[in-house]
Motif scaffolding. Structure first.
Motif, PDB file in Angstrom:
ATOM      1  N   ARG B  84       0.704  -1.035   0.062  1.00 30.02           N
ATOM      2  CA  ARG B  84      -0.122  -0.035   0.040  1.00 30.02           C
ATOM      3  C   ARG B  84       0.973   1.231  -0.139  1.00 30.02           C
ATOM      4  NH1 ARG B  84      -4.271  -2.661   3.929  1.00 30.02           N
ATOM      5  NH2 ARG B  84      -2.553  -2.125   5.442  1.00 30.02           N
ATOM      6  N   GLY B  85       0.456   2.209  -0.813  1.00 34.43           N
ATOM      7  CA  GLY B  85       1.272   3.467  -1.062  1.00 34.43           C
ATOM      8  C   GLY B  85       2.168   3.167  -2.028  1.00 34.43           C
ATOM      9  N   SER B  89      -2.548   2.113  -4.338  1.00 39.01           N
ATOM     10  CA  SER B  89      -3.047   3.472  -3.570  1.00 39.01           C
ATOM     11  C   SER B  89      -4.676   3.667  -3.931  1.00 39.01           C
ATOM     12  CB  SER B  89      -2.428   4.721  -3.658  1.00 39.01           C
ATOM     13  OG  SER B  89      -2.615   5.475  -2.687  1.00 39.01           O
ATOM     14  N   LEU B  90      -5.370   4.062  -3.035  1.00 40.72           N
ATOM     15  CA  LEU B  90      -6.693   3.904  -3.412  1.00 40.72           C
ATOM     16  C   LEU B  90      -7.385   5.423  -3.126  1.00 40.72           C
ATOM     17  CD1 LEU B  90      -9.644   2.266  -3.532  1.00 40.72           C
ATOM     18  CD2 LEU B  90      -9.469   1.980  -1.148  1.00 40.72           C
ATOM     19  N   LEU B  91      -8.102   5.947  -3.908  1.00 38.84           N
ATOM     20  CA  LEU B  91      -8.793   7.218  -3.685  1.00 38.84           C
ATOM     21  C   LEU B  91     -10.349   7.184  -3.673  1.00 38.84           C
ATOM     22  CD1 LEU B  91      -8.342  10.234  -3.861  1.00 38.84           C
ATOM     23  CD2 LEU B  91      -8.626  10.258  -6.466  1.00 38.84           C
ATOM     24  N   LEU B  92     -10.793   7.474  -2.432  1.00 36.99           N
ATOM     25  CA  LEU B  92     -12.088   7.261  -2.185  1.00 36.99           C
ATOM     26  C   LEU B  92     -13.314   8.138  -2.783  1.00 36.99           C
ATOM     27  CD1 LEU B  92     -11.759   6.198   1.448  1.00 36.99           C
ATOM     28  CD2 LEU B  92     -11.925   4.628  -0.579  1.00 36.99           C
ATOM     29  N   GLN B 108      -1.505  16.179   5.955  1.00 34.60           N
ATOM     30  CA  GLN B 108      -1.824  15.045   5.350  1.00 34.60           C
ATOM     31  C   GLN B 108      -1.501  14.580   3.996  1.00 34.60           C
ATOM     32  OE1 GLN B 108      -5.825  14.224   6.329  1.00 34.60           O
ATOM     33  NE2 GLN B 108      -6.247  16.307   7.266  1.00 34.60           N
ATOM     34  N   ILE B 109      -1.023  15.255   3.163  1.00 37.19           N
ATOM     35  CA  ILE B 109      -0.334  14.980   2.027  1.00 37.19           C
ATOM     36  C   ILE B 109       0.788  14.432   2.105  1.00 37.19           C
ATOM     37  CG2 ILE B 109       0.401  15.862  -0.253  1.00 37.19           C
ATOM     38  CD1 ILE B 109      -1.701  18.225  -0.236  1.00 37.19           C
ATOM     39  N   ALA B 112       2.588  10.102   4.069  1.00 35.73           N
ATOM     40  CA  ALA B 112       3.229   8.831   3.708  1.00 35.73           C
ATOM     41  C   ALA B 112       4.728   9.003   3.342  1.00 35.73           C
ATOM     42  CB  ALA B 112       2.427   8.440   2.601  1.00 35.73           C
ATOM     43  N   ALA B 154      -6.963  15.032  -1.470  1.00 36.03           N
ATOM     44  CA  ALA B 154      -6.829  13.533  -1.317  1.00 36.03           C
ATOM     45  C   ALA B 154      -5.980  12.947  -2.221  1.00 36.03           C
ATOM     46  CB  ALA B 154      -8.295  12.972  -1.297  1.00 36.03           C
ATOM     47  N   ALA B 157      -2.536  13.481  -1.719  1.00 36.83           N
ATOM     48  CA  ALA B 157      -2.151  12.418  -0.601  1.00 36.83           C
ATOM     49  C   ALA B 157      -1.867  10.897  -1.186  1.00 36.83           C
ATOM     50  CB  ALA B 157      -3.022  12.486   0.529  1.00 36.83           C
ATOM     51  N   SER B 158      -2.965  10.629  -2.057  1.00 34.73           N
ATOM     52  CA  SER B 158      -2.565   9.085  -2.345  1.00 34.73           C
ATOM     53  C   SER B 158      -1.634   9.026  -3.460  1.00 34.73           C
ATOM     54  CB  SER B 158      -4.261   8.781  -3.078  1.00 34.73           C
ATOM     55  OG  SER B 158      -4.201   9.476  -4.252  1.00 34.73           O
TER      56      SER B 158
END
Ligand SMILES: Nc1ncnc2c1ncn2[C@@H]1O[C@H](COP(=O)(O)OP(=O)(O)O)[C@@H](O)[C@H]1O
Ligand code: SF4
Ligand SMILES: [Mg+2]
Lengths: 275, 565, 332
Positions: B84-85, B89-92, B108-109, B112, B154, B157-158
């Protein structure tokens, strides 16, 4: 999203058995233990296991077990009346306040603020202590003290329902306010109100017995768990039964009711999650 | 070497049974693969299984292959933690909930990133720049940003750990049409620049058609068809794919009747034997009902015993001419200069709005969320007060018989404590009609009369919306207001409801005010349309004229963002 | 750089001004609440059945002269409002009158007792927080685990169990049976005092801890179910990072509920002090109520209300500090 699994109804069974036994005590104690309050000064304090006295006797020679069975009704009846009474006030005033808003809403919320500014135990102690009331005055005082939280709870759920489309549709159909409040909103508030009421019974039970522990509420000589506990402080070294039996009865009853209330609430929350 | 990602033989099982059945998929670097299907078909569960984020009580088997790494999904979520990452990666969907509300966006960005880069101003600026956001956003909290900007945060971030594959689970569904297009463009650009694989999950056929190199169609937890880009729809082989395509309303013309798929999507675990689509398929035969077809084919694959051949003549589609607007003599209701402000600090919700609706006419209002459509409807029906202007009705009946309304969300449209029969009887009484009409009312909206004793909880979304419509027409109002009535329904159900509305209009002769953000949907129902933006009516006229030659800049923008998806 | 800096400085100043305004508004509201309460508390004197003057005489021999002197001293012949204002004036100077039971001023009486109650409350509050918050977090982190289920069951019993019953049971088991802890009384200061407070504090903390455990668990579970947690996981954030993300969010409702718990704490001390025969404010109140020692009752009630109101104020300010959304709303 919560998973709905096929849980067995463990909670109703586990809580139902003790509650049923208490209920029998409440209803039938006058036949089961007709002589619960008979004194026997000659016997005096005896420890648990004494012949004929499973839990021993107190300094007046009364049988602890019989006294506890007879005490169930003063322990439980008042709290049920308190919970019912305060929820009735809560539903009536909370529904009007929540749906209509305005000065009634303002007044009620200020009243609640005022009462919530002090611990319930303290206010109950001061008011019942100063007015010298008996059992039912205490019940009345506790109804007044419990009602603000119930009003708030009902008001909150009514407001949550009011913004829902089905209530707006009812308004658009031109239905009367009373019909919308009591036919449309209320049935959807009742499940929460019911589980809150159960939790209130447990809380009232603890509050009432606390007051009688402090020497208020029940009259002298009336069998009562809180009073028994208060008396037991002088018997601790001679009869532990006088402490353990009423203490366990209060704890078990309160826990069973709480557990049932929590369970109902959770179930309701789960079932109201949209599919 | 980067060979993309393969998912092999994925099976997802929930507490009630199978959620996803034997699913394969492959995405190459730089490629966009779209996974389409109606809600509950298992798209999100597939994405969650691929990232090891399945909810409690749900398990997966199968394997995931990335470069030289193969992960056995049966080993549980921990097996994927290392991937993961950096790899995947997953964008909701919902930018309002996917960021922590109490942490600043910059933090937050970069969370990771390796610790030494987390505080680097340069790095944060570069990351924000990539998603077209100004530097100040780094210091802002998510609630201070618009939905589109949040989704960009987001996205940044992802992308922080530079994944080889990004899964977007309905990444634009919660956004406005115009913002949606910008977001999709951005995704496409970034994907190209990074040569990243993109798995785009969407229920929107238009998005898939326009953006994907390869499309996979899911139905009730099964992959039923896959193929190259737009071909999948143009030459649909599976009856479900064809049905889905046909029931998606076209923007270009108005159909006499939308080809809808009867019934509703079953839960994946409710299908025991045979083809999942058999109960709703008009080609189904005994074999279909007893034996499940396998997914077969090379470039394009289909799971169907009797696929539609290229040579099959597809249903002749009947195109209707748009109904012309009627003359203005018989106004039912005229709204003049309506203005409304919710609070002194807020902008005008309605700004001098003029609208008229003639008797028996279907009128549309289109605009993005927040443009004032719903406020206008609520003022019209008396659920909201307004500051100035007037609403004059040409009829003198009680309000209940003038206008009724149907809302967007069918799940909260009906009182859960009342039976359908009681709900409808009450509505009939409100219009001084006889309770005996309940059954007729149910028939009118296409529901069986047994539903009288059911409660809303046991009904599907489409059925609930039918009941809501029945309740609204029960008092025989002269005007029916529908506020986004099909926006929370699946495409196949949406077509059913639109058809129902058209037939009701014809049969009952009532006027309709249809509010939506979806131009293609409104096209199928109304003859005249108002376009709203920022509380103002910016354009109005015949549906056809407005679509063919939009006058106002905003209308053109709205139009192109739909057309170009 | 320069403009960015001054911009930042400006927002800081602005938000500081907003905080001041926020505090002033909340202080005013608190003051008003206390004013109304003081009125109610004063009215207790007249709501109690019987002649106020006689009630104030207590068990002393009632002579007309004594009654008259009491009436003069408490201005009982003045109009009600004047009496109240007079009383309030005294209260604001720390003068609650004289105790009926003991022949001292209420203020000295309270001064003797307040320390013990403070020690008891802070000890049980600390116990509650140290035990219940980490357990609540741990249970939420592993919902459905043995730890979670056993702690949740225990908390249901704990929430419902009456303080004094628990207290007596503990007293019996640890005090009489095992003879580890002192049974009654407040000890003679220093370490002995704290040693005497251990059992009472545990008693008081048991109910509170159950409540705080439930609240913490609920708050953390709610956060764990949020999208942002799944999103954080999908981006490859470490467990540690995710935990800090969740806890920072869960901290807001938990801190608020800790403030609420404070109100319960004050109700609970009454029972615990009576059960363990501790010479604190709570047992003083219980005794004074039975004895109808009104000045003492009034003083303690008002004092408690003040402490609770100030706690609520502190919680609000804390809320303001930890939740940027509240900050934003406060500024507008
Ligand atoms: N947490 C869950 N536990 C069990 N089943 C679930 C859960 N979430 C969704 N499902 C079920 O899994 C199926 C597929 O859902 P989902 O993947 O969300 O579909 P989609 O993303 O295509 O709309 C649905 O039938 C849904 O009810
Ligand atoms: S297999 Fe049969 S039922 Fe299934 S889609 Fe094909 S034709 Fe229809
Ligand atoms: Mg989904």
């Amino acid at each position: 999203m919560k998973l709905r699994t096929n849980r067995k109804p463990v909670v109703p069974i586990v809580t139902g058995i003790p509650l049923a036994i208490i209920a029998i005590f409440v209803i039938a104690s006058r036949w089961i233990v007709p002589n619960a309050t008979r004194q026997d000064i000659m016997t005096g304090v005896t420890s648990p296991g004494t012949a004929g006295h499973l839990f021993g006797t107190d300094q007046l020679g009364r049988d602890i077990g019989q006294l506890a069975i007879a005490g169930a009704s003063s322990a439980v009846v008042g709290p049920i009346v308190i919970a019912l009474g305060s929820m009735m006030i809560g539903i009536l005033l909370g529904t009007f306040a929540g749906y209509m808003g305005g000065w009634l809403d303002l007044l009620l919320s200020k009243y609640a603020d005022l009462l919530l500014a002090l611990p319930t135990t303290l206010v109950a102690l001061v008011v019942t202590g100063l007015v010298d009331g008996g059992y039912w005055v205490t019940v009345l005082v506790l109804i007044m003290l419990f009602s603000p939280t119930d009003i708030r709870m009902v008001r909150g759920s009514v407001i949550a329902q009011t913004s829902r489309p089905y209530i707006e549709s009812a308004k658009v159909l031109g239905l009367g306010r009373l019909r919308i409040m009591f036919r449309h909103i209320l049935p959807n508030v009742l499940p929460v109100a019911f589980s809150t009421m159960l939790l209130n019974v447990a809380f009232a039970l603890v509050s009432m017995s606390a007051l009688s522990f402090l020497g208020l509420g029940v009259g002298p000589g009336v069998p009562d768990w809180g009073r028994q506990l208060s008396d037991s402080r002088n018997l601790l070294d001679r009869n532990w039964g006088s402490l353990v039996l009423p203490a366990m009865l209060i704890i078990i009853t309160a826990a069973a009711i709480n557990l049932l209330g929590d369970w109902l609430q959770e179930r309701y929350e789960e079932s109201s999650v949209p599919r | 070497m980067n060979r993309g990602l393969s998912l092999n033989n994925l099976v997802v099982t929930g507490p009630a049974g199978l959620i996803v059945t034997r699913m394969d998929l492959h995405v190459e670097p730089g490629q966009t693969v779209a996974l389409v299907g109606e809600s509950g078909s298992g798209k999100s569960m597939t994405a969650k299984a691929m990232t090891g984020l399945l909810p409690r009580g749900v398990t997966a088997t199968g394997s995931l292959q990335l470069d030289d790494i193969t992960v056995d999904l049966a080993l549980g979520p921990q097996a994927l933690a290392g991937l993961r990452g950096q790899y995947i990666s997953l964008l909701l969907q919902n930018p309002f909930t996917s960021l922590s509300p109490v942490h600043r966006c910059g933090e937050q960005i970069t969370a990771a990133l390796p610790p030494d880069l987390r505080r680097s101003k340069e790095e944060i600026r570069r990351r924000l720049d990539e998603v077209d956001l100004p530097e100040r956003v780094a210091r802002q909290y998510p609630f201070e940003l618009s939905g589109g900007m949040r989704q960009r945060v987001a996205l940044a971030a992802s992308l922080a750990s530079n994944p080889q594959i990004l899964i977007g689970d309905e990444p634009t569904t919660a956004l406005d049409v115009t913002t949606q297009r910008e977001m999709l463009d951005l995704l496409e650009r970034i994907q190209r620049e990074r040569d990243m694989a993109l798995l785009l999950i969407t229920h929107d056929l238009g998005v898939a058609r326009e953006r994907a190199d390869k499309i996979l169609v899911m139905y009730a937890g099964r992959l039923v068809e896959s193929g190259e880009g737009a071909d999948v729809f143009a030459h649909a082989q599976h009856p479900y794919t064809a049905g889905l395509r046909d029931s998606d309303p076209p923007l270009e013309h108005r159909l006499v009747e939308l080809p809808a798929i009867a019934g509703s999507v079953p839960r994946p675990w409710e299908v025991a034997v045979g083809c999942v689509f058999a109960p709703r398929c008009d080609r189904a035969d005994d074999r279909c009902r007893n034996e499940a077809p396998e997914l077969v084919g090379t470039t394009s694959q289909v799971a169907c015993w009797k696929p539609i051949a290229l040579t099959d003549a597809s249903h002749p589609i009947q195109i209707a001419t748009d109904v012309q607007a009627q003359n203005t003599d018989n106004d039912l209701v005229v709204i003049r200069g309506l203005s409304k402000r919710f609070s002194s600090s807020a902008p005008l919700a309605l700004d001098n709005v003029d609208i008229s609706i003639h008797s028996g006419e279907a009128v549309g209002i289109v605009g993005e969320s927040g443009s004032g459509k719903t406020t206008l409807a609520r003022c019209l029906i008396g659920l909201e007060s307004f500051d100035s202007g007037d609403i004059s009705w040409s009829i003198n009946t009680p309000m209940a018989q003038r206008a009724q309304i149907v809302f967007q969300d069918p799940t909260s449209a009906l009182n859960p404590a009342m039976t359908i029969g009681a709900t409808l009887a009450e509505a009939l009484r409100a219009g001084q009609r006889s309770k005996a009409e309940v059954v007729a009312l149910l028939q009118l909206v296409g529901l069986p009369s047994e539903y009288i004793n059911r409660r809303p909880n046991g009904l599907s979304g489409g059925e609930q919306q039918r009941v809501a419509i029945a309740r609204a027409i029960a008092p025989r109002p002269k005007l029916l207001i529908c506020d986004e009535p099909v926006s929370s329904l699946d495409v196949s159900v949406q077509a059913q409801i639109l058809n129902l509305m058209n037939s009701l209009l014809k049969d009952l002769g009532i006027a309709l005010l249809f509010i939506t953000h979806d131009l293609a949907v409104v096209r199928q129902v109304v003859s005249r349309v108002y376009v709203m933006s920022n509380g103002r009516v910016v354009e109005s006229g015949n549906m056809e004229n407005v679509l063919q030659s939009p006058q106002h800049e905003y209308t053109r923008q709205l139009f192109s963002s739909v057309a170009g998806k | 750089m320069d403009t960015a800096h001054s911009h930042r400085r400006l927002t800081q100043l602005l938000s500081r001004g907003a905080l001041t305004r926020f505090i002033i508004v909340r202080l005013a509201a608190t003051g008003l609440l206390l004013l109304v309460l003081s009125f109610v508390v004063f009215a207790l004197l007249h709501l109690t059945p019987g002649d106020p003057a006689r009630n104030l005489v207590g068990v002393r021999n009632v002579t007309p002269e004594l009654l008259q002197s009491i009436r003069d001293k408490y201005h009982l012949n003045d109009p009600f409002m004047n009496q109240y204002l007079h009383w309030l004036g005294n209260v604001l100077h720390g003068d609650f009158g004289e105790s009926i039971r003991n022949n001292t001023t209420v203020t000295t009486l309270l001064a003797d007792r307040v320390m013990l109650t403070l020690q008891l409350s802070s000890l049980s509050f600390a116990l509650t927080v140290i035990v219940a918050v980490p357990l609540g977090i741990a249970a939420a982190w592993r919902t459905g685990s043995a730890l979670d289920r056993s702690m949740s069951a225990a908390s249901i019993v704990g929430v419902g169990a009456p303080t004094y019953a628990v207290g007596l049971l503990l007293l019996y088991v640890f005090g009489l049976w095992f003879n580890i802890f002192p049974v009654y009384g407040s000890g003679d200061g220093g370490f002995d005092r704290w040693w005497h407070l251990v059992l009472p504090a545990i008693t008081l903390a048991s109910g509170l801890a159950a409540m705080v455990f439930k609240l913490t668990r609920t708050a953390v579970v709610a956060e764990l179910n949020q999208d942002y947690v799944a999103f954080a996981q999908s981006r490859g954030l470490t467990r540690r990072q995710i935990r800090s993300l969740v806890l920072r969010n869960a901290m807001i409702p938990v801190a608020t509920s800790l403030g609420l718990v404070f109100a319960f704490l004050f109700g609970g001390t009454i029972l615990v002090e009576v059960t363990f025969a501790l010479q604190g404010i709570g047992s003083l109140l219980a005794g004074s109520v039975t004895f109808k020692d009104l000045p003492v009752v009034q003083a303690i009630t008002l004092l408690t209300a003040t402490v609770i109101a100030l706690t609520a104020l502190a919680v609000d300010i804390l809320y303001y500090a930890v939740d940027p959304r509240v900050r934003k709303r406060g500024m507008q």
